[in-house]
Each structure stands twice: as C-alpha cells, then as structure tokens.
Scaffold this active site. Structure first.
Site, PDB file in Angstrom:
ATOM      1  N   CYS A 236     -43.027 -26.305  13.588  1.00 23.57           N
ATOM      2  CA  CYS A 236     -43.776 -26.165  12.154  1.00 23.57           C
ATOM      3  C   CYS A 236     -45.296 -27.112  12.749  1.00 23.57           C
ATOM      4  CB  CYS A 236     -43.093 -27.427  11.349  1.00 23.57           C
ATOM      5  SG  CYS A 236     -43.835 -27.666   9.800  1.00 23.57           S
TER       6      CYS A 236
ATOM      7  N   GLU B 170     -45.900 -19.648   8.945  1.00 28.41           N
ATOM      8  CA  GLU B 170     -45.672 -19.364  10.435  1.00 28.41           C
ATOM      9  C   GLU B 170     -46.397 -18.068  10.575  1.00 28.41           C
ATOM     10  OE1 GLU B 170     -45.565 -20.159  13.444  1.00 28.41           O
ATOM     11  OE2 GLU B 170     -43.851 -21.408  13.090  1.00 28.41           O
TER      12      GLU B 170
END
Length: 279
Positions: A2, A122
């Site tokens: 993350c 992402e």
C-alpha cells in the site's frame, strides 16, 4: 503493498462508523484523495486518555481504553530509532512477519489501530515483472493505476500499527517532542474473482499486485483494537484475510501517479486503461 490511498470521509462520519468516543476538532484533516507516505492520516485506536482529557469520563477512574480518532503520520518510526528519517520507508508491515520483526513486534503486541480509507491505488505490473518483485529483485514500474475499494461502498478499514517516538533534541513542552507514526499491514492479494471487475484488465486483485492492505471486517474491529489482547498467537489469528469477493477495482487516471495531484476527480472510473499504458 500500500503506497497510496484515498481518505475523504469526514471525522464525524468516521466517529459514527467506528463508535469513537473521543476526537479533537482541531485535528480535523481535509479530504485527501492521494494519501502518500509521511502525510498525516486518521487512525482509530483504543487507548486510555491523558488525565486532562479523562477528567470528565469514567476512564479517569478506571484507566480503561477509550476509542479515539487520532491524527498520525504515515511511516512508522520505532521507539528505539535514533532519528525519524527511516519512517518514509516503513509504511507497510507484512502480516506474515509482523510479530517477529524488531521494528513492528512491540507495536503489534500493544499498539494496533485501524486506518480508515475509501480504498487504495495500485499500479498494474506485467506478470514477469511481478515475479521479480516478489523475489525482491526489481522495483516495479508505474503503469496503469487502479483504485481498489469495497464493492458495497463501505469504509475500507486497513489494519495498522502505531508507535511513539521521542525527539530528544527538543524539550518536553515542545509540540513536536513526540511523534506518533503508523504503518499499514499488508497480506497476499486475493486470487479469487473481484466482486466487480473492469470490462478489460484484471479479474482478481492478484492480477494487479501480489500484495494488498489487510482489510478488517467490522466483526474484527473490537478485537484488533483491544490493547488487553497481547498474546501473539491469538493476535495472529486476526491477520486472516477477509472473505473473498468483497472488493471492486477499476482504472483511474494516471494523474494519481503524481502526488501533487489531489481531488475527487482522481477517483473517477475510466472506461478502460489510458492510451499508452499496459495491463
């Protein structure tokens, strides 16, 4: 992994969702659609209040933990660190090893938090490059960004850790004498189908990246935040991934790749990957 996420919910909304008992209006953060390492973020945690704050609550007598919404800096600085410079690199802790790594094990046992988000970003990496990344041999390039979020629109409750660090170069009364920092716990990405997948592109989170933030479903919030739970084996049972099929992912503008860009337009779903990007 993350490395970026979005957090736009108002503190009063988060207080209701997580049954927060204490939060300070002066700690209110503006909605952030491109949260990057070293930024200040909201964290939900259970901790006894300081004497001044506890004067009007039963915790001043019992010392019991109080559910709080706090403002922390993303990038954990261990209490034993000589300087805070490494915090920007410690934004993620792996669920598989968090209980044994020197930088995280004390926080895992006693200082756990929830980092509320709308979802996380992402960037898709080609399969061969993903294999190299898993082996730690190559840093992934930035390609088509995707936004990953709960399919039902609920809050994305990321499992986190927090830690205190004392800047010994400053006097006790200095407002920056104490740093409170945090890290997101990550786990292996789901290989099962997304609840809602884009028309073209990844069908599962593992198609985007081999890691993902560990999302805590509401039934685990109290147990995760409870500082009285310190048994490592017991705590590790809380690191199980959530049920499959809760997430959706969709392509967003490559503008999110620049941390200076920030606004709700970053969450706009594209019909497909931008021209010149690859899946």
């Amino acid at each position: 992994m993350c490395g970026r996420y979005a957090a736009s919910r108002r503190p009063e909304d988060l207080a209701g969702i997580f049954e927060v008992e204490k939060w300070e209006p002066e700690e209110t953060l503006e909605p952030d659609y491109n949260v990057a390492p070293t930024k200040e973020v909201y964290a939900v945690l259970d901790r006894p209040l300081k004497d001044a704050d506890a004067a009007s609550t039963s915790s001043s007598v019992t010392g019991k933990p109080v559910r709080q919404l706090r403002k922390l800096k993303w990038g954990l600085v261990p209490s034993w660190a000589k300087t805070p410079e490494g915090g920007a690199r410690m934004i993620n802790a792996r669920a598989e090893t968090v209980h044994e790594k020197p930088s995280y094990r004390r926080a895992f046992a006693a200082r756990r938090c929830i980092l509320p988000a709308d979802g996380y970003y992402e960037w898709v990496t080609a399969a061969a490059e993903r294999d190299l990344e898993v082996e730690g041999k190559k840093k992934r390039p930035r390609k088509q960004p995707y936004f990953v979020t709960p399919a039902d629109g609920s809050v994305f409750a990321m499992a986190g850790l927090y830690e205190f660090w004392r800047d010994k170069t400053l006097p006790d009364e200095h407002p920056l004498a104490w740093w409170v920092t945090c890290s997101v716990i990550t786990t292996e990405a789901e290989t099962s189908p997304l609840a809602v997948a884009p028309a073209e592109g990844p069908r599962a989170l593992a198609d985007i990246h081999p890691r993902m933030p560990l999302m805590l479903t509401a039934d685990r919030w109290d147990a995760w935040l409870d500082p009285a739970r310190t048994d490592v084996d017991d705590l590790r049972s809380l690191l199980e991934p959530p049920p499959a099929g809760l997430m959706r992912a969709y392509p967003v503008s490559t503008a999110v790749s620049n941390v200076r860009n920030n606004g709700p337009e970053l969450l706009k779903e594209l019909e497909g990957p931008e021209e010149g990007t690859l899946f």
